[in-house]
Scaffold this active site. Structure first.
Site, short mmCIF file in Angstrom:
data_model
loop_
_atom_site.label_atom_id
_atom_site.label_comp_id
_atom_site.label_asym_id
_atom_site.label_seq_id
_atom_site.Cartn_x
_atom_site.Cartn_y
_atom_site.Cartn_z
N ARG A 107 0.84 -1.21 0.00
CA ARG A 107 0.00 0.00 0.00
C ARG A 107 0.87 1.25 0.00
O ARG A 107 1.92 1.27 0.62
CB ARG A 107 -0.87 0.05 1.27
CG ARG A 107 -1.80 -1.11 1.44
CD ARG A 107 -2.46 -1.02 2.82
NE ARG A 107 -2.81 -2.33 3.30
CZ ARG A 107 -4.05 -2.80 3.36
NH1 ARG A 107 -5.06 -2.05 3.00
NH2 ARG A 107 -4.29 -4.01 3.81
N GLY A 124 -6.12 9.24 -5.04
CA GLY A 124 -5.60 9.55 -6.37
C GLY A 124 -4.28 8.84 -6.61
O GLY A 124 -3.86 8.66 -7.74
N MET A 158 -1.80 5.33 -6.10
CA MET A 158 -2.06 3.90 -6.00
C MET A 158 -2.42 3.58 -4.57
O MET A 158 -1.80 4.06 -3.64
CB MET A 158 -0.83 3.10 -6.39
CG MET A 158 -1.16 1.64 -6.52
SD MET A 158 0.23 0.56 -6.27
CE MET A 158 -0.02 0.10 -4.58
N HIS A 177 -15.63 5.75 -1.65
CA HIS A 177 -14.81 6.84 -2.17
C HIS A 177 -15.61 8.14 -2.23
O HIS A 177 -15.18 9.19 -1.76
CB HIS A 177 -14.29 6.46 -3.56
CG HIS A 177 -13.49 7.54 -4.20
ND1 HIS A 177 -14.04 8.47 -5.04
CD2 HIS A 177 -12.18 7.87 -4.08
CE1 HIS A 177 -13.10 9.31 -5.42
NE2 HIS A 177 -11.96 8.96 -4.86
N ARG A 234 -19.33 53.72 4.27
CA ARG A 234 -18.40 54.23 3.27
C ARG A 234 -19.15 55.12 2.28
O ARG A 234 -20.21 54.75 1.78
CB ARG A 234 -17.75 53.08 2.51
CG ARG A 234 -16.80 53.59 1.45
CD ARG A 234 -16.13 52.49 0.69
NE ARG A 234 -17.05 51.82 -0.20
CZ ARG A 234 -16.73 50.73 -0.88
NH1 ARG A 234 -15.54 50.18 -0.72
NH2 ARG A 234 -17.60 50.18 -1.70
N GLU A 286 -6.31 51.43 0.26
CA GLU A 286 -6.49 50.40 -0.77
C GLU A 286 -5.65 50.66 -2.01
O GLU A 286 -5.88 50.07 -3.06
CB GLU A 286 -7.97 50.21 -1.11
CG GLU A 286 -8.77 51.48 -1.29
CD GLU A 286 -10.27 51.23 -1.45
OE1 GLU A 286 -10.69 50.09 -1.68
OE2 GLU A 286 -11.02 52.21 -1.36
N GLY A 335 -8.66 48.08 2.33
CA GLY A 335 -9.51 47.52 1.28
C GLY A 335 -8.64 46.60 0.43
O GLY A 335 -8.06 47.01 -0.57
N THR A 336 -8.54 45.37 0.87
CA THR A 336 -7.55 44.48 0.24
C THR A 336 -7.99 43.98 -1.14
O THR A 336 -7.17 43.43 -1.86
CB THR A 336 -7.24 43.29 1.16
OG1 THR A 336 -8.48 42.77 1.64
CG2 THR A 336 -6.38 43.72 2.32
N TYR A 379 -9.59 44.94 14.19
CA TYR A 379 -10.73 44.12 13.77
C TYR A 379 -10.58 43.66 12.33
O TYR A 379 -9.78 44.22 11.56
CB TYR A 379 -12.05 44.89 13.94
CG TYR A 379 -12.22 46.04 12.97
CD1 TYR A 379 -12.79 45.84 11.71
CD2 TYR A 379 -11.81 47.33 13.31
CE1 TYR A 379 -12.94 46.90 10.82
CE2 TYR A 379 -11.95 48.38 12.44
CZ TYR A 379 -12.51 48.16 11.18
OH TYR A 379 -12.65 49.19 10.29
C1 PEP Z 1 -11.77 46.66 -1.16
O1 PEP Z 1 -11.33 47.22 -2.15
O2 PEP Z 1 -11.17 45.78 -0.55
C2 PEP Z 1 -13.11 47.02 -0.63
C3 PEP Z 1 -13.55 46.51 0.49
O3 PEP Z 1 -13.86 47.83 -1.40
P1 PEP Z 1 -14.66 47.36 -2.69
O4 PEP Z 1 -14.59 45.88 -2.76
O5 PEP Z 1 -16.04 47.86 -2.52
O6 PEP Z 1 -13.90 48.06 -3.76
MG MG Z 2 -12.24 49.09 -2.77
#
Ligand code: PEP
Ligand code: MG
Length: 884
Positions: free
Chosen positions: A96, A105, A107, A462, A628, A752, A773-774, A858
């Protein structure tokens, strides 16, 4: 020995901690043997050998490996008093694979290795059961032929060559089931299998047992790099350099008669977490029969009736192993002539619901501390507990029922092959993969599907195991279902009726009851059990990071509060603009040529926004609410359809062609880098002024009615401090005019853009808080359009150019470095600056852990991800505590 570690006879050279070297299976076999549990003796060839093979090519082993294997094999012979390849008393082994991480996935298993025309006669004589011996032999030749020699169907739509032969033999001997095949029929089968091998490979099936063994060992190492294993590794982020081990172990037989059995068991119910020995077994069968779903197994409770002594021993061993590993175990066992043998133990895969229940119960039983229990929670898996189920009061008539293999509900269109599932899902369809049973080849399709339905297989087949791992709804063993994949149809039979299903028909699956419904069924929100509440109390006592929600409507805000949100971290005001009663006024504002024209339109919007904000303040009841100001590129609101253009034209009293010309004029080549965010208010200050007034009036209204409000006004897409300086002054004037100091509020900004991170110290002079604002920060750091990158990013992720989609999990090296720079800069100016995140990453566990480490106050995420973020935040705090 260097490359081979032995186990059995009450001792082992390895232990559970040697997982990286021995693989999960090998390490735990060693541990069980060392604990004195009944484990057939054997040995494990280490993952280092796999790495050697990867570096030097298949078949190129370390020089001393062959001698070490011989030594280990001799030890197994001594312990079992048998000899490999012997004409009187032959040793038979299983081979095995076993990587450090569970890897469907690859043998899996070859059983009964060591059989040839001579040893099969010895086995027949020894057991006094020639039929048994020939059954073992045909299984071995079949497995070896398929897995090692590659005698398999050319495509998914074709039947496996050995299945075709077996079906022909059954017809010839008038046998309905495999068990009904006589010795003569089995002898025939072996001959036909071997002839097939010769036909396909051009060489005879190997009779030499050593050749068989090395063939199987080579196949395990080779399978580490096959396409399926590679795909699975990429999906789960498992490095290819990990390698697999090979376990060679003396055979024990569950198919010697009715005092024999084979099965799998969990020390707790893997779907619900209920503390009970849960599993299934087959009398007089070999292990693969259970997993392959060829016969439908019996529940483990039945074993207590048919084999009470072996059952009692299994109960004892199960408890011992669970106590030893302090976690729910997934066991494989075989009973040979009433004697129990353990073939595997590992921490059991479980549903989200079971994960929570088991963690909470293990604490109650004194086996884990609360902190350990929280660290055992996979935050992403909580998703399953939080998702909707089928409304019990409005269930349509069920058309079939199977086993509830993996919970949740799924509605989708029927497809019959993994390929079709991928193709349809690629077009944006939600699909349910309907199969007789699934195999590792189907993993792509299972991933693409929203639910899986099979007519065969048990709770540990499976399909069931993989679906549970993926957190996907799955119903197995729906016995009234007949699937004909090549013809793309299925039939539900029963009650004298037949119901035909074709590709594209809609089904609803209930993975919690096993029920199957025709058409879409109504869904209801998740019910959170007591255990989740208990767990969340612990979670909240360990975390320091607050968790807020992104919510634009009172309904979202209420849901999020029920999930424990501690405020709103992002209310995108523009989402309120799309309501049918206001979009016209918004368009009027955008298309107006003068400030007066814009103010007229804004005056229509003001009372509506005031109402929206007041309701959010009431729902959040004293928790902070970040609102916002307008952010998106204006083209998103513009009329494009002729009907909408006509409507706006009528409202403004102009010709439609005038509006069409204006729309064309406002079109931008790169709208996401265009006239949006706070740039809108630099050019049209009245937009933010009126929005600020609406927020202030709402705050005053709720305060005057006795409510408590904590408004935080947020200005998006700031690139230079001057923008924030001016807009802060504008907003402050508008708000103060209404509130006159009666309600406290703050004004902050989104960070951002990369430039904003770099000059964060200067921006902080004008900000009471930062919210990263990632989404945009990822877009602008990578220079990847968040709207279009989906077309080619999968190729980057699948090809390993990027480890993950950076819009899903925060890119800590690049975007993360900018965030750290931004936090440092901001706090250099204002040491107590409040810092949060409101991009999509705010609910993704690895990103939440990053935010904790980066000193955020936060995170803010969508309502359903609030509990996930709470757990991730607690885990982050505990991991740091553990490592310091
Ligand atoms: C961001 O840009 O991460 C954001 C929260 O703003 P929006 O997605 O509305 O551009
Ligand atoms: Mg944004």
């Amino acid at each position: 020995m260097n490359h081979v570690k032995q186990f059995g006879g009450g001792s082992s050279e390895g232990r559970a901690k040697d997982k990286a070297l021995l693989g999960g299976k090998g390490a735990n076999l060693a541990e069980m043997a060392a604990l004195g549990l009944p484990v057939p003796p054997g040995f494990t060839i280490t993952t280092e050998v796999c790495r050697h093979v990867m570096a030097h090519g298949v078949g190129n082993y370390p020089a001393d490996l062959a001698a070490e294997v011989d030594t280990a094999l001799a030890a197994v012979e001594t312990l079992t008093k048998t000899t490999f390849g012997d004409a009187e008393n032959p040793l038979l082994v299983s081979v095995r694979s076993g990587a450090p991480a569970s890897m469907p996935g690859m043998m899996d298993t070859i059983l009964n290795l060591g059989l040839n025309d001579t040893t099969v006669a010895a086995l027949a004589k020894q057991t006094g059961n020639p039929r048994f011996a020939w059954d073992c032999y045909r299984r071995f030749v079949g497995m070896y032929g398929e897995v090692v020699l590659g005698v398999v169907a050319a495509s998914e739509a074709e039947h496996e060559p050995f299945d075709v032969i077996l079906d022909d033999v059954k017809k010839k001997y008038r046998a309905n089931r495999d068990q009904d095949l006589t010795e003569e029929a089995l002898r025939d089968t072996v001959a036909l299998f071997k002839a097939k091998v010769k036909e396909v490979t051009g060489t005879a099936f190997p009779d030499d047992v050593k050749t068989q063994l090395w063939g199987a060992i080579g196949a395990v190492f080779h399978s580490w790099n096959n396409a399926r294993a590679d795909y699975y590794r990429k999906m789960h982020g498992i490095p290819a350099s990990m390698g697999t081990a090979v376990n060679v172990q003396a055979m024990v037989f569950g198919n010697l008669g009715d005092d024999c059995a084979t099965g799998v068991a969990f020390t707790r119910n893997p779907a619900t977490g209920t503390p009970e020995l849960y599993g299934e077994f087959l009398t007089n069968a070999q292990g693969e029969d259970v997993v392959a779903g060829i016969r439908t197994p019996e529940p483990i409770a039945e074993l207590a009736k048919t084999q009470p002594a072996a059952h009692a021993e299994l109960v004892r061993v199960a408890k011992l192993l669970e106590d030893h590993f302090r976690d729910m175990q997934d066991l494989e066992f075989t009973i040979q002539r009433s004697q129990l043998f353990m073939l595997q133990t590992r921490n059991g895969k479980r549903t989200g619901k079971a994960m929570v229940r088991v963690a909470v119960d293990l604490v109650a039983e004194g086996k884990l501390t609360q902190k350990e229990a929280v660290l055992r929670i996979d935050p992403a898996k909580l998703d399953e507990v939080l998702h909707p189920t089928i409304d019990p009061k409005a269930r349509p008539p069920s058309i079939g029922k199977g086993l509830p293999a993996s919970p949740g509900a799924a509605i989708g269109k029927v497809v019959f092959t993994a390929g079709a599932a991928e193709e349809w899902a690629g077009r944006g369809e939600r699909v349910i993969l309907v199969r007789t049973d699934t195999s590792p080849e189907d993993i792509h399709g299972m991933k693409a599907a929203v639910g899986i339905l099979t007519s065969r297989g048990g709770m540990t087949s499976h399909a069931a195991v993989v679906a549970r791992g993926m957190g996907k709804c799955c119903v197995t063993s729906c016995t009234s279902l007949r699937v004909d994949a090549p013809k793309k149809v299925a039939m539900f039979v029963g009650g004298g009726k037949e119901l035909r299903l074709k590709e594209g028909d809609v089904l609803t699956l209930d993975g919690s009851t096993g029920e199957v419904y025709l058409g879409p069924a109504p869904l209801v929100p998740a019910q959170l059990g007591n255990e989740l509440g208990t767990l969340m109390q612990w979670v909240d006592s360990f975390r320091t990071l607050k968790v807020r929600t992104n919510a634009d409507t009172p309904t979202d805000a209420r849901t999020a509060r029920s999930f424990g949100a501690e405020g709103i971290g992002l209310c995108r005001t523009e989402h309120m603009f799309f309501e049918p009663d206001r979009i016209l006024a918004v368009r009027e504002m955008i298309l107006a040529e003068t400030e007066a024209g814009r103010r007229t339109a804004l005056a229509k919007i003001l009372p509506m926004q005031r109402g929206d904000f007041a309701e959010l303040f009431r729902v959040m009841d004293g928790l902070p609410v970040t609102i916002r100001l307008l952010d998106p590129p204006l083209h998103e609101f513009l009329p494009h359809a002729q009907k909408d253009i006509d409507e706006v034209a009528a409202d403004l009293g102009v010709q439609p062609s005038v509006i069409a010309a204006k729309v064309a004029e406002l079109t931008e080549a790169n709208p996401m880098l265009g006239h949006r965010g706070c740039r809108l208010a630099i050019t049209y200050p009245e937009i933010y002024e009126i929005q600020a007034q609406a927020i202030a009036e709402a705050a005053l209204e709720v305060t005057n009615a006795g409510g408590k409000v904590l408004p935080e006004i947020m200005i998006p897409l700031v690139m230079v401090p001057e923008e924030l300086k001016r807009l802060r002054a504008l907003v402050q004037t508008a708000v103060d005019k209404v509130l006159g100091g009666k309600v406290p509020y703050t004004i902050g900004t989104m960070i951002e853009l990369p430039r904003a991170c770099v000059v964060a110290d200067k921006i902080a002079e004008h900000a009471d808080f930062f919210s990263f604002g990632t989404n945009d920060l990822t877009q602008t750091t990578f220079g990847l359009s968040r709207d279009d990158a989906g077309r080619f990013l999968p190729a980057y992720v699948d090809g390993g150019v990027l480890p993950v989609d950076p819009f899903v999990a925060l890119d800590q090296d690049g975007v993360g470095a900018l965030i750290e720079l931004g936090v440092r800069g901001g706090r250099a100016t204002k040491p107590d600056l409040k810092v949060g995140i409101c991009g999509e990453h705010g609910g993704e566990p690895s990103s939440v852990e990053f935010c904790h480490r980066a000193g955020f106050n936060y995170v803010s995420c969508s309502p359903f991800r609030v509990p996930i973020a709470r757990v991730a935040a607690a885990r982050a705090a505990l991991s740091i505590e553990k490592s310091s």
